[in-house]
Design an enzyme around this catalytic site. Structure first.
Site, PDB file in Angstrom:
ATOM      1  N   ALA A  15       0.836  -1.203   0.000  1.00 18.40           N
ATOM      2  CA  ALA A  15       0.000   0.000   0.000  1.00 18.40           C
ATOM      3  C   ALA A  15       0.870   1.253   0.000  1.00 18.40           C
ATOM      4  O   ALA A  15       2.071   1.209   0.256  1.00 18.40           O
ATOM      5  CB  ALA A  15      -0.914   0.001   1.218  1.00 18.40           C
ATOM      6  N   GLY A  45      -0.076  -5.466   0.391  1.00 16.62           N
ATOM      7  CA  GLY A  45      -1.149  -5.511  -0.585  1.00 16.62           C
ATOM      8  C   GLY A  45      -0.743  -6.198  -1.871  1.00 16.62           C
ATOM      9  O   GLY A  45      -1.578  -6.799  -2.553  1.00 16.62           O
ATOM     10  N   GLU A 104      -1.200  -9.796  -1.183  1.00 11.24           N
ATOM     11  CA  GLU A 104      -2.644 -10.055  -1.123  1.00 11.24           C
ATOM     12  C   GLU A 104      -3.257 -10.084  -2.519  1.00 11.24           C
ATOM     13  O   GLU A 104      -4.172 -10.862  -2.788  1.00 11.24           O
ATOM     14  CB  GLU A 104      -3.319  -9.005  -0.255  1.00 11.24           C
ATOM     15  CG  GLU A 104      -2.988  -9.170   1.222  1.00 11.24           C
ATOM     16  CD  GLU A 104      -3.462  -8.002   2.068  1.00 11.24           C
ATOM     17  OE1 GLU A 104      -4.282  -8.224   2.963  1.00 11.24           O
ATOM     18  OE2 GLU A 104      -2.999  -6.863   1.830  1.00 11.24           O
ATOM     19  N   GLU A 126       2.710  -6.085   7.402  1.00 16.16           N
ATOM     20  CA  GLU A 126       1.867  -5.077   8.063  1.00 16.16           C
ATOM     21  C   GLU A 126       2.093  -5.009   9.571  1.00 16.16           C
ATOM     22  O   GLU A 126       1.944  -3.942  10.177  1.00 16.16           O
ATOM     23  CB  GLU A 126       0.381  -5.370   7.772  1.00 16.16           C
ATOM     24  CG  GLU A 126      -0.046  -5.131   6.334  1.00 16.16           C
ATOM     25  CD  GLU A 126       0.160  -6.339   5.437  1.00 16.16           C
ATOM     26  OE1 GLU A 126      -0.339  -6.315   4.307  1.00 16.16           O
ATOM     27  OE2 GLU A 126       0.826  -7.314   5.869  1.00 16.16           O
TER      28      GLU A 126
END
Length: 255
Positions: free
Chosen positions: A61, A106, A109, A129
């Site tokens: 992110a 991300g 993911e 994270e």
């Protein structure tokens, strides 16, 4: 645009293009959802490749953007974040992630939303994270555990450590390794081969498998049974069985 869709040989390539690290800011997330839904609708897209370019898949992110968000803002945004990734996971066609460089946070993911993952032998993956005082928020706690099992997922998520490509392969986080220069061509070839297959049957197989993983065995079997019987109404089924009887297995040409 930070994400683009290009179509060739029945394969739609969703290409992340936000140098230098393909950080997944809000605009990129929204564009990703838009193109995943477009790829789902388009008849000329029969399989999909998710690709970040030769140097990096996606390093996560946009931390600077997230730092400016308070709790109220993230309560609203977190749903849109998950929906953008879920749109990729729900593409009703075969999807392969072509992973080069880093696939972190991300980015990891996003790779988890694919049906198959081909990674460069120099790639690094992880869910860091926890090092920010957070947990994965775009499906990582759910899709990673389903893919590699809860204890292995907890190791990666609790520690935030990166894994090299060989460990990612051993964990089942990726499915195949290739030299970095060949990752996209291998992913495209995988997708192009499936793009020639029976589209409705492929959709049925994907939905039956994915639904079954989310529910009990009896419900999963009911979904399988419904799709299996329904495929007997398709031209592809007629074509496939006729070819098998007349020419032998594996020679059917699907429309």
């Amino acid at each position: 645009m930070t994400v683009n869709l290009e179509v060739a040989e029945g394969v739609g390539t969703i290409r992340l293009d936000r140098p230098p690290m393909n950080a997944l800011d809000v605009a990129t997330q929204d564009r990703l959802k838009e193109l995943a839904e477009e790829a789902s609708r388009r008849d000329d897209v029969r399989a999909v490749v998710i690709y970040g370019g030769e140097k990096v898949f996606a390093a996560g992110a946009d931390i600077k953007e997230m730092q400016r968000m308070d709790h109220a803002a993230m309560v609203v945004r977190s749903r849109a974040l998950q929906e953008s990734f879920t749109a990729v996971a729900r593409i009703p066609k075969p999807v392969v992630a072509a992973i080069t460089g880093y696939a972190l946070g991300g980015g990891c993911e996003l790779a988890l939303c694919a049906d198959f993952r081909i990674a460069a032998d120099s790639a690094k993956l992880g869910q860091p994270e926890i090092l920010l005082g957070l947990i994965p928020g775009a499906g990582g706690t759910q899709r990673l555990a389903r893919l590699i099992g809860p204890s292995k997922a907890k190791d990666l998520i609790f520690t935030g450590r990166m894994v090299k490509a060989d460990e990612a392969l051993a964990l089942g986080l990726v499915d195949r390794l290739a030299p970095a220069a060949e990752v996209f061509s291998e992913a495209h070839a995988w997708a192009a081969k499936l793009a020639q297959g029976p589209a409705i049957a492929l959709r049925a197989a994907k939905e039956a498998i994915d639904t079954g993983l989310e529910t009990d065995l009896e419900t999963g079997l009911a979904v399988e049974r419904t799709w299996f019987a329904g495929l007997f109404a398709t031209e592809d089924r007629e074509r496939g069985m006729r070819s098998f009887v007349e020419e032998g297995p594996g020679k059917a040409k699907f429309q």
